[in-house]
Structure formats: C-alpha cells, structure tokens
Design an enzyme around this catalytic site. Structure first.
Site, PDB file in Angstrom:
ATOM      1  N   VAL A 117      11.802  78.527  -0.919  1.00  0.00           N
ATOM      2  CA  VAL A 117      12.622  78.573   0.385  1.00  0.00           C
ATOM      3  C   VAL A 117      13.666  79.661   0.627  1.00  0.00           C
ATOM      4  O   VAL A 117      13.897  80.134   1.749  1.00  0.00           O
ATOM      5  CB  VAL A 117      13.461  76.853   0.567  1.00  0.00           C
ATOM      6  CG1 VAL A 117      14.202  76.932   1.788  1.00  0.00           C
ATOM      7  CG2 VAL A 117      12.138  76.034   0.362  1.00  0.00           C
ATOM      8  N   VAL A 169      14.767  67.126   6.031  1.00  0.00           N
ATOM      9  CA  VAL A 169      13.808  65.814   6.555  1.00  0.00           C
ATOM     10  C   VAL A 169      12.636  66.851   7.163  1.00  0.00           C
ATOM     11  O   VAL A 169      13.127  67.414   8.267  1.00  0.00           O
ATOM     12  CB  VAL A 169      14.584  65.142   7.512  1.00  0.00           C
ATOM     13  CG1 VAL A 169      13.597  63.946   7.774  1.00  0.00           C
ATOM     14  CG2 VAL A 169      15.607  64.443   6.447  1.00  0.00           C
ATOM     15  N   LYS A 190      14.058  61.083   2.716  1.00  0.00           N
ATOM     16  CA  LYS A 190      14.123  61.547   4.127  1.00  0.00           C
ATOM     17  C   LYS A 190      14.425  60.233   5.148  1.00  0.00           C
ATOM     18  O   LYS A 190      15.308  60.455   6.304  1.00  0.00           O
ATOM     19  CB  LYS A 190      12.857  62.113   4.421  1.00  0.00           C
ATOM     20  CG  LYS A 190      12.797  63.368   3.539  1.00  0.00           C
ATOM     21  CD  LYS A 190      11.324  64.070   3.700  1.00  0.00           C
ATOM     22  CE  LYS A 190      10.997  65.108   2.660  1.00  0.00           C
ATOM     23  NZ  LYS A 190       9.590  65.693   2.734  1.00  0.00           N
TER      24      LYS A 190
HETATM   25  N1  HSE Z   1       7.121  67.520  -1.397  1.00  0.00           N
HETATM   26  C1  HSE Z   1       7.429  67.409  -0.062  1.00  0.00           C
HETATM   27  C2  HSE Z   1       6.150  67.039   0.813  1.00  0.00           C
HETATM   28  C3  HSE Z   1       8.163  68.531   0.537  1.00  0.00           C
HETATM   29  O1  HSE Z   1       4.876  67.131   0.081  1.00  0.00           O
HETATM   30  O2  HSE Z   1       6.128  66.853   1.680  1.00  0.00           O
HETATM   31  C4  HSE Z   1       9.513  68.590   0.210  1.00  0.00           C
HETATM   32  O3  HSE Z   1      10.224  67.392   0.503  1.00  0.00           O
END
Ligand code: HSE
Length: 445
Positions: free
Chosen positions: A19, A137, A210
């Site tokens: 990121v 999120v 989330k």
């Molecule tokens: N590991 C998460 C996913 C992404 O597979 O959506 C980061 O939150």
C-alpha cells in the site's frame, strides 16, 4: 495553487510495502490533479521501513528513509503520519504517540480501529487531530465517505457487504468449479490470492473488523468488535453452494449491520442471497457494499477491496481531506464516527440469539415415511414459517439403492433463539442422520 500560505502538507509513511508504495506512486503520478483538489501539495518527506535499502530504491534520493518509526513521529517536518504497519501491537503505540505529538493520522488498519477505536478516537478528539481511515474498509471503495457524509441525511436501516476479497474469491471458485473449501484455498494460496496465514480472512475476522467500523458510523454507536458475531467460510460445503443455486441463491460471506427494535445487529457469516440481486453477482476478489437508508433507499458501492493502488486511492483521499483541515475550525470538522461525540447512541449490539433472519437448513435424513412431516411439524410448533422445500432423490444423494436423502428447507424470518430450539429438536429425531447444516439467508430487498 502552489502558493498555499501553509505550503505543501508533509507526510511521513510508516511502512512502504504494497500500500505504501502505491501511495508514493499515485501521489507522484497525479500530483497536479491532487494539488488542484487539495489546494496545496502533498509531499512524502520521510519513510520508515525495516528494509531501508528497498525503501530507498522505491522513493529515490529526495525522500528521507529511516528504519525507526518513532523518528517519523518526532520529525518536525511531518504533519501527517500514515500508518501502514497493520495489527494491534506496535501500530497501536505508534498511532497513539503520533496523536500525542499533535500529528494527524491516516491509517488502513481496520483491526486496530475495530478493537481499540474508542481509545484512539477519544485521544484524537482531545488533541484536535484527525484519524482518517477510508482505506480500512473495502479498500478503494469510498464507503466511509459515503456513509459519513454522502448519506448524512438518512436514518440508516442496514448495511450488507462483501468486504473480504479473499473469501469472495474462494466462494466464486467453489461455485464455478464445484470444489470443496480446502482444495480452493490451496489453489488461492498458490496463486497469491490468499495469505500464507489466511486465518483472519477465512474465519471472517477481517470482514468483522470492517463491519464493526461501518456499524459505528451508520448508527452512531461505539466501535464494538467484541460484540460482533464472527463466522467464516471454512465449514461451507460444495453441496450447499449447489443446492442454494438450484433454489435461486448464491452463498456469500456478508458483513451485516442492521437497526432492529431493541438494538443493532452486527454479524459476519455465510449467507444465501437471491441470485437476482446485483451483490450476488459480485465475483472473484471484488468487494461490494449495500446501504439502505430511509431517504435514499438502497444504494450499492462496488470496486476493488484491496491491492496497492486501489488502497492508495483511499489513503490519498484521506490525505486530501486532512490537507484542507487547517482552514476548518476543529468544532466544524466531520466527526470521526459521523456523529458528534455528544450525540452518540447507547443502542446495544444484540446477541446472535436475538437476531432475526431467515434460514437454509439441510438435513441428511432416512428416506422413509413421515420424516418430512416430523421435521416440518417441529418448525410449525415453533411458529417458523417455511418458504420452500427441496428433497433430492435418494439415489442422487447416497448412490444407487441408498435410503438416505437430503432435505433442504428455506424458512421465513424468525428469531435465532427460536431456530436454535427447533434445530435441537430436529437433530434429536432418529431419522435425522447427521448434524444439520444451517446457513442464514438475507433477501436484501
Ligand atoms: N485481506 C483482505 C481481503 C484485504 O481479502 O479482502 C485487506 O483487508
């Protein structure tokens, strides 16, 4: 534009992995447009990473690289700290230290905020700094902005989202290829879609982090991850995906939060969704969130929930918001959790036993007279109304000459405690031959 009285806002990155490098790249590539929107430049002035050589190779000579995150927090050349370390260990200390040092924080760390958000937001409020978390999120989907600002006229009724790409990818593959969970997980790991340790994803924990954040923003309640019901996809069987399909449903791992009469539902679990809903057709690693508000009706947000530049898109949107803050009186800022601290709600998060939903049940039963009547009799006695019944031919289920079959029942809504009691009674019937499979169902109408 370039002559903002305060000059460019100065950013310190904690971590320059997937990121962080996306943030750096997109800030460079789109700097003209971003400056045009923010009213001032956004400059990364220092980066902390344990792998200094790799970080230097990424950011070049113009940016200072250190291996000590605290040096970034202490650096007077840093206005905003971007925390991209993850987890609730050192990241928590660093975020609190940055706040104490009067720095704004931008983070993608859903775990940290879902578990320690109350402490972190209170500290930020006291210090008059922002903790922004759009990237926490659904990655690149601006769902925090939508909930906190775009939908601020509404009384939110419910949110239901596919908010974990790894599990959505696995479920899509299970359906497409008719394979079991274990086989698909191995393949997803081989292809790099799933982490080497995928526990948080496949057990629903990441989605629950989330959902917890969305729930707080939607209903003005404190972040309460400890109250969330968390169930992953590890026990899902290919045959249930197939039966659901025959009944007109797809199985998705949903993060759901709903306003109910007595409180707020907050839950993550596999869920049957009518195939005609757009969200049922969100495949692969994509994310989507449905929000139902009383004024706007149903809205749907779709996009990439992870990845370098999609997540960077969300981080930079937060940087742009923070870059504008010096011109806003702290009392008139958008509150962290959408509602002013004094206007938060005390609505409780309901235990799962009080949640009201509908169900898919699969019973492996002896193929003999009276079984269906006994099973449906128990449901009728419990006041649980049946929506549909599917019974497979015994030969199809157990092979030629088999005297076992699968009975699939879809119910209308009922309170989970009542369903638990009815299931215990059905399970004790001698003609029910295996543990009953129960998957919740949401019509999302
Ligand atoms: N590991 C998460 C996913 C992404 O597979 O959506 C980061 O939150």
């Amino acid at each position: 534009m370039s002559n903002h009285p305060l000059g460019p806002i100065r950013v310190g990155l904690l971590g320059i992995g997937t990121v962080g490098s996306g943030v750096f790249t997109v800030l460079q590539r789109n700097q003209g447009e971003i400056r045009g929107r923010a009213g001032r430049g956004i400059d990364v002035t220092v980066v902390a990473d344990l792998d200094v050589a790799r970080a230097k190779a990424l950011v070049g000579e113009q940016v200072k690289v250190v291996n000590d995150a605290r040096a970034v927090i202490a650096d007077p050349q840093v206005d905003i700290v971007v925390e991209l370390i993850g987890g609730y260990g050192i990241a928590k200390q660093l975020v609190l230290e940055a706040i104490a040092a009067g720095k704004h924080v931008v983070t993608a760390n859903k775990a940290l905020l879902a578990v320690h958000g109350t402490e972190i937001f209170a500290a930020a409020q006291n210090k008059g700094v922002m903790v922004a978390f759009e990237a926490a999120v659904a990655g690149g989907i601006p769902i925090i902005k939508a909930l906190r600002e775009g939908l601020s006229a509404n009384r939110i009724d419910w949110i239901a989202g596919i908010i974990n790409g790894t599990t959505n990818f696995i479920l899509s593959e299970m359906r497409d290829k008719g394979l079991g969970f274990d086989a698909v997980l191995k393949e997803a790991q081989r292809l790099g879609y799933a982490e080497a340790d995928p526990t948080f994803d496949i057990e629903g924990v990441d989605a629950a982090h989330k959902a917890t954040l969305m729930s707080a923003i939607a209903f003005g309640i404190a972040v309460q991850f400890d109250k969330a019901h968390v169930e992953g996809i590890t026990r899902l069987e290919a045959q249930d995906i197939r039966y659901a399909e025959q009944l007109g449903y797809r199985i998705k791992l949903l993060g759901i939060t709903k306003r109910a009469a007595q409180g707020v539902e907050l839950r993550v679990h596999p869920c049957l969704v009518p195939v005609k809903r757009l969200i049922a057709n969100v495949e692969g690693a994509m994310n989507a969130v449905m929000v139902q508000g009383d004024a706007v009706g149903t809205t749907l947000y779709y996009g990439k929930g992870a990845g370098s530049e999609p997540t960077a898109s969300a981080v930079i949107a937060d940087l742009v918001d923070v870059a504008r803050l010096p011109t806003v009186d702290p009392l008139n800022r958008v509150p962290h959790l959408a509602f002013q601290p004094g206007a938060m709600s005390a609505l409780p998060v309901l235990p799962m036993s009080q949640v009201c939903t509908s169900y898919y049940l699969r019973l492996r039963v002896a193929d003999e007279a009276g079984v269906l009547a006994r099973v449906t009799g128990i449901l009728a006695d419990a006041g649980i109304s049946i929506d549909a019944v599917l019974q497979r031919e015994a030969d199809e289920v157990g092979g030629e000459g088999s005297n076992q079959t699968d009975l699939i029942i879809l119910t209308h809504d009922c309170v989970e405690a009542r369903m638990n009691e009815a299931m215990a009674k059905m399970q004790s019937l001698s003609s029910v031959l295996a543990p009953i499979t129960r998957i919740r169902k949401e019509d999302l109408a």
